[in-house]
Design a protein around this motif. Structure first.
Motif, PDB file in Angstrom:
ATOM      1  N   THR A  50     -62.047 -19.151  -3.345  1.00 25.31           N
ATOM      2  CA  THR A  50     -60.817 -18.864  -2.609  1.00 25.31           C
ATOM      3  C   THR A  50     -61.018 -17.817  -1.516  1.00 25.31           C
ATOM      4  O   THR A  50     -60.340 -17.853  -0.509  1.00 25.31           O
ATOM      5  N   GLY A  51     -61.939 -16.908  -1.739  1.00 31.29           N
ATOM      6  CA  GLY A  51     -62.136 -15.825  -0.771  1.00 31.29           C
ATOM      7  C   GLY A  51     -62.498 -16.366   0.598  1.00 31.29           C
ATOM      8  O   GLY A  51     -62.024 -15.887   1.628  1.00 31.29           O
ATOM      9  N   ARG A  55     -61.816 -19.470   1.772  1.00 33.25           N
ATOM     10  CA  ARG A  55     -60.736 -20.245   2.401  1.00 33.25           C
ATOM     11  C   ARG A  55     -59.621 -19.358   2.942  1.00 33.25           C
ATOM     12  O   ARG A  55     -58.886 -19.755   3.832  1.00 33.25           O
ATOM     13  N   ARG A  56     -59.516 -18.156   2.416  1.00 33.15           N
ATOM     14  CA  ARG A  56     -58.547 -17.220   2.986  1.00 33.15           C
ATOM     15  C   ARG A  56     -58.944 -16.841   4.415  1.00 33.15           C
ATOM     16  O   ARG A  56     -58.105 -16.485   5.224  1.00 33.15           O
ATOM     17  N   ARG A  88     -38.261 -31.853   1.536  1.00 29.84           N
ATOM     18  CA  ARG A  88     -37.096 -31.066   1.171  1.00 29.84           C
ATOM     19  C   ARG A  88     -37.352 -29.577   1.287  1.00 29.84           C
ATOM     20  O   ARG A  88     -37.267 -28.845   0.303  1.00 29.84           O
ATOM     21  N   LEU A 113     -46.084 -33.157   5.540  1.00 30.34           N
ATOM     22  CA  LEU A 113     -45.306 -32.001   5.121  1.00 30.34           C
ATOM     23  C   LEU A 113     -44.284 -32.454   4.091  1.00 30.34           C
ATOM     24  O   LEU A 113     -43.862 -33.599   4.081  1.00 30.34           O
ATOM     25  N   GLU A 114     -43.931 -31.511   3.238  1.00 27.96           N
ATOM     26  CA  GLU A 114     -42.877 -31.819   2.277  1.00 27.96           C
ATOM     27  C   GLU A 114     -41.581 -32.087   3.016  1.00 27.96           C
ATOM     28  O   GLU A 114     -41.344 -31.549   4.087  1.00 27.96           O
ATOM     29  N   TYR A 123     -56.784 -24.077   8.587  1.00 30.39           N
ATOM     30  CA  TYR A 123     -57.109 -25.505   8.673  1.00 30.39           C
ATOM     31  C   TYR A 123     -55.885 -26.317   9.065  1.00 30.39           C
ATOM     32  O   TYR A 123     -54.814 -26.155   8.499  1.00 30.39           O
ATOM     33  N   HIS A 171     -44.580 -20.119   1.352  1.00 30.65           N
ATOM     34  CA  HIS A 171     -45.407 -20.552   0.224  1.00 30.65           C
ATOM     35  C   HIS A 171     -46.894 -20.385   0.545  1.00 30.65           C
ATOM     36  O   HIS A 171     -47.654 -19.824  -0.255  1.00 30.65           O
ATOM     37  N   PHE A 172     -47.297 -20.859   1.730  1.00 31.72           N
ATOM     38  CA  PHE A 172     -48.717 -20.737   2.081  1.00 31.72           C
ATOM     39  C   PHE A 172     -49.113 -19.276   2.269  1.00 31.72           C
ATOM     40  O   PHE A 172     -50.242 -18.896   1.964  1.00 31.72           O
ATOM     41  N   MET A 210     -41.858 -23.301   3.758  1.00 34.89           N
ATOM     42  CA  MET A 210     -43.214 -23.824   3.620  1.00 34.89           C
ATOM     43  C   MET A 210     -44.237 -22.748   3.982  1.00 34.89           C
ATOM     44  O   MET A 210     -45.226 -22.539   3.284  1.00 34.89           O
ATOM     45  N   SER A 228     -55.960 -20.654  -0.066  1.00 39.15           N
ATOM     46  CA  SER A 228     -56.772 -19.857  -0.967  1.00 39.15           C
ATOM     47  C   SER A 228     -56.412 -20.090  -2.433  1.00 39.15           C
ATOM     48  O   SER A 228     -55.945 -19.187  -3.114  1.00 39.15           O
ATOM     49  N   LEU A 269     -50.191 -34.194   0.570  1.00 39.65           N
ATOM     50  CA  LEU A 269     -49.851 -32.772   0.577  1.00 39.65           C
ATOM     51  C   LEU A 269     -50.942 -31.918  -0.065  1.00 39.65           C
ATOM     52  O   LEU A 269     -51.138 -30.764   0.305  1.00 39.65           O
ATOM     53  N   GLN A 324     -49.243 -22.672  10.313  1.00 43.23           N
ATOM     54  CA  GLN A 324     -49.818 -22.309   9.013  1.00 43.23           C
ATOM     55  C   GLN A 324     -51.323 -22.080   9.121  1.00 43.23           C
ATOM     56  O   GLN A 324     -51.900 -21.382   8.299  1.00 43.23           O
ATOM     57  N   ALA A 368     -47.901 -16.908   0.531  1.00 39.74           N
ATOM     58  CA  ALA A 368     -48.045 -16.380  -0.829  1.00 39.74           C
ATOM     59  C   ALA A 368     -49.437 -16.703  -1.385  1.00 39.74           C
ATOM     60  O   ALA A 368     -49.995 -15.939  -2.158  1.00 39.74           O
ATOM     61  N   ILE A 369     -49.995 -17.844  -0.971  1.00 38.20           N
ATOM     62  CA  ILE A 369     -51.329 -18.209  -1.441  1.00 38.20           C
ATOM     63  C   ILE A 369     -52.408 -17.512  -0.618  1.00 38.20           C
ATOM     64  O   ILE A 369     -53.333 -16.916  -1.147  1.00 38.20           O
ATOM     65  N   SER A 370     -52.300 -17.640   0.699  1.00 38.21           N
ATOM     66  CA  SER A 370     -53.405 -17.236   1.567  1.00 38.21           C
ATOM     67  C   SER A 370     -53.154 -15.918   2.297  1.00 38.21           C
ATOM     68  O   SER A 370     -53.890 -15.576   3.194  1.00 38.21           O
ATOM     69  N   ARG A 405     -48.363 -13.589  -4.200  1.00 39.61           N
ATOM     70  CA  ARG A 405     -47.347 -13.604  -5.232  1.00 39.61           C
ATOM     71  C   ARG A 405     -47.952 -14.084  -6.543  1.00 39.61           C
ATOM     72  O   ARG A 405     -48.948 -14.780  -6.566  1.00 39.61           O
TER      73      ARG A 405
END
Lengths: 328, 266
Positions: free
Chosen positions: A73-74, A76-77, A91, A88-89, A81, A100-101, A97, B114, B106, A143, A103-105, B3
């Motif tokens: 993961t380190g 990809r942060r 709803r 895309l989602e 990309y 959320h990303f 959106m 990450s 998706l 993103q 929060a991950i990255s 988070r």
């Protein structure tokens, strides 16, 4: 400084069908590297390998000095990309959106997100399912850029964008590269890569045809030349043009003088290579008119496409033919 | 700051609509069936009618115990309509978690960020477990509330055990769907696998109970593992609950490893 991307002998097979036949290339940090090639050439597959979304069948990949297969993961942060086929989602809104990303990255500065959205003219609070293709693409770009990655991998980044937003995108690319980031992007149109990239790799049938700087491509490219010279003989003009390296397809026409105008020679020709020798020779003439067009890089690339294949008997194309034969 | 469990919270919040819909469905089914017990299940007339039915049929439908409150609840709710609704919910969520997400394109973008693939599978599996848990808790509460008014006379401890088995059984079809989705990347295979676990489990139980010649089928039926000893009447077989949950855990782990090892989105 280590290279941003090093790919050696990259092969990828899906079942029996090999789609990448041993790619080798390296991307210098702080540059824009463009990959062009027709659909199905292997651009997307190459990019997915860089992101560890698919795994190479053979060869080694180093991204920012790490093996994407193991770096986790380190790594990809540090990468942004944009997939070639962006889904895309439905709803959700762009903002949710992105949150959320983030929060991950993350970390992501909310200020930078808003600034990017404003520059790309994107409303983040609209439902994603109501966005046009171009606006979805902007969200995809956002993103990729928002966490200020060191490396951007962008698959057909300007697809669906209108010309004004394309300009803004190119400006954005320049900015992040000036800030030290590296950009790896693909396109099936050269004009786009030509505008953004420092180096261009031409990919076809899963093999690299050539890697060259845009500058070198430009030099190899053919320009249209047209001029009128007053008070000269057609033979003299012809002899003069013959001395200039790279001039071909010369057509000369004598324009007889009348009361108003002097007799003149109209010449059309093509020029490949340097401009300077031509200008030196032309300076001897009494020019009434001169047009030297922008080189057509598409044309240049097409000659390279075919030229190299003819040149290399063991080129990649023949490999893919053999594969095809196995298949059939 | 990243988070805490971002994929888990997203999976939960994204599916609040479907969670609510299944909750309403289960509530409706319970409110419809259980209050009828005093007039149907407990009545002598009904018992005569059931006695008149072919024995094979009453066994297949679990109506052989319908004359008692716990038996009635088991036969109508946990064994039939509740089982059906919960299995459908669980399989739908399990299939969407990885296979559906990949097929819709998706997952590629999520994986480019990450996260590790194992994390994706585990967080989404956790979200599946929590949703099944929420619905099961709702079922527990509703049956508890109706226990007195509907004269069901169910022991609360036994009810709890039955609900745990009910949840574990539904979770098994959901994790089967999740696992096959992670293995194949195809939603339709995932749904087929989840549905197969639920339907075959039910069928093997129904057929296996018909005669000693085919009772080996019961050993292959998760439905029978869960409900074979009538947990709502006799108390839960905790070994069976642990077994069901253990298989679910193994399926989740297998899905995580499988996704870790393959190409995504091809």
């Amino acid at each position: 400084m280590t290279q941003a991307i090093v790919v050696e002998g990259l092969r990828k097979k899906f079942g029996q069908r090999e789609v990448l036949h041993g790619l080798d290339f390296a991307v210098e940090p702080g540059t824009v590297f463009g990959v062009i090639g027709p659909n199905g050439a292997g651009k997307t597959t190459t990019m997915r390998c860089l992101l560890d979304i698919i795994r190479p069948s053979a060869g080694t990949i180093s991204v920012l000095g790490r093996d994407p297969r193991r770096a986790g993961t380190g790594l990809r942060r540090r990468i942004g990309y944009l997939p070639g086929e962006l889904h895309l989602e439905n709803r959700t809104t762009g903002r949710r959106m992105l949150e959320h990303f983030a929060a991950i990255s993350g970390p992501v500065e909310p200020k930078y997100v808003n600034e990017l959205a404003e520059r790309l003219d994107l409303d983040l609070d609209r439902q994603t399912r109501k966005l046009s293709k171009g606006n979805k693409q902007k969200l995809g770009l956002l993103q990729a850029f928002m966490h200020r990655p060191e490396l951007l991998v962008l698959d057909e980044p300007t697809s669906g964008l209108d010309p004004l937003v394309q300009q803004e995108f190119h400006a954005l690319v320049r900015e992040v590269v000036d800030g030290g980031a590296t950009v790896f992007l693909s396109s099936h149109v050269l004009s786009e890569v030509q505008q953004a990239a420092d180096t261009v790799a031409i990919l076809r049938d899963g093999g690299i045809v050539t890697i060259s700087t845009v500058e070198a491509l430009r030099n190899a490219a053919v320009r249209q030349l047209r001029f009128n010279a007053a008070g000269a003989e057609a033979n003299d003009v012809g002899a003069l043009l013959a001395r200039v390296p790279g001039v071909a397809n010369v057509v000369l026409r004598e324009l007889p003088g009348d009361g108003a105008a002097e007799a003149a020679v109209e010449a059309t020709a093509t020029l490949s290579g340097q401009v300077q020798p031509l200008v030196q020779e032309l300076a001897r003439l009494n020019l009434k008119n001169l047009v030297l067009e922008e080189p057509d890089l598409e044309e240049a690339v097409l000659t390279l496409y075919t030229g190299h294949y003819v040149g290399n008997g063991n080129g990649h194309k023949s490999v893919s033919h053999t594969e095809g034969a196995h298949h059939a | 700051m990243p988070r805490f469990l971002p994929l888990f919270t997203k999976a939960l919040t994204d599916s609040w609509r479907s969670t609510l819909a299944w909750a309403l469905g289960l509530t409706g089914a319970i409110m419809l069936y259980l209050p009828l017990y005093p007039s149907i299940g407990g009545s002598a007339q009904m018992q005569q009618m059931i006695d008149a039915l072919p024995q094979e049929m009453t066994k297949a439908l679990n109506y052989d115990q319908i004359a008692t409150g716990p038996g009635y609840t088991q036969a109508t709710m946990f064994g039939l309509i509740g089982f059906l609704l919960m299995s459908m919910a669980s399989v739908g969520w399990g299939a969407a978690a990885v296979g559906g997400d990949e097929e819709s394109g998706l997952l590629e973008l999520t994986l480019a960020h990450s996260v590790t693939r194992i994390q994706v599978v585990l967080e989404r599996a956790l979200a599946l477990v929590v949703r099944v848990g929420i619905l099961s808790a709702l079922v527990f509460l509703l049956v508890l509330v109706l226990n007195g008014p509907s004269k069901l006379d169910i022991d609360v401890g036994h009810l709890f055990g039955a609900v745990v088995l009910f949840a574990a059984l539904a979770l098994l079809s959901g994790t089967a769907a999740l696992c096959v989705g992670a293995l194949t990347g195809r939603k339709v295979y995932a749904i087929a696998a989840g549905a197969a676990v639920a339907v075959l489990g039910y069928v093997f139980n129904a057929v296996g109970r018909q005669s000693p010649d085919v009772d080996w089928l019961l050993n292959l039926s998760p439905y029978h593992w869960a409900y074979g000893n009538s947990p709502i009447t006799n108390g839960a077989d905790w070994g069976a609950a642990a077994g069901l949950l253990g298989i679910s855990a193994a399926l989740i782990a297998l899905g995580a490893v499988a996704l870790q090892r393959r190409d995504v989105g091809v």
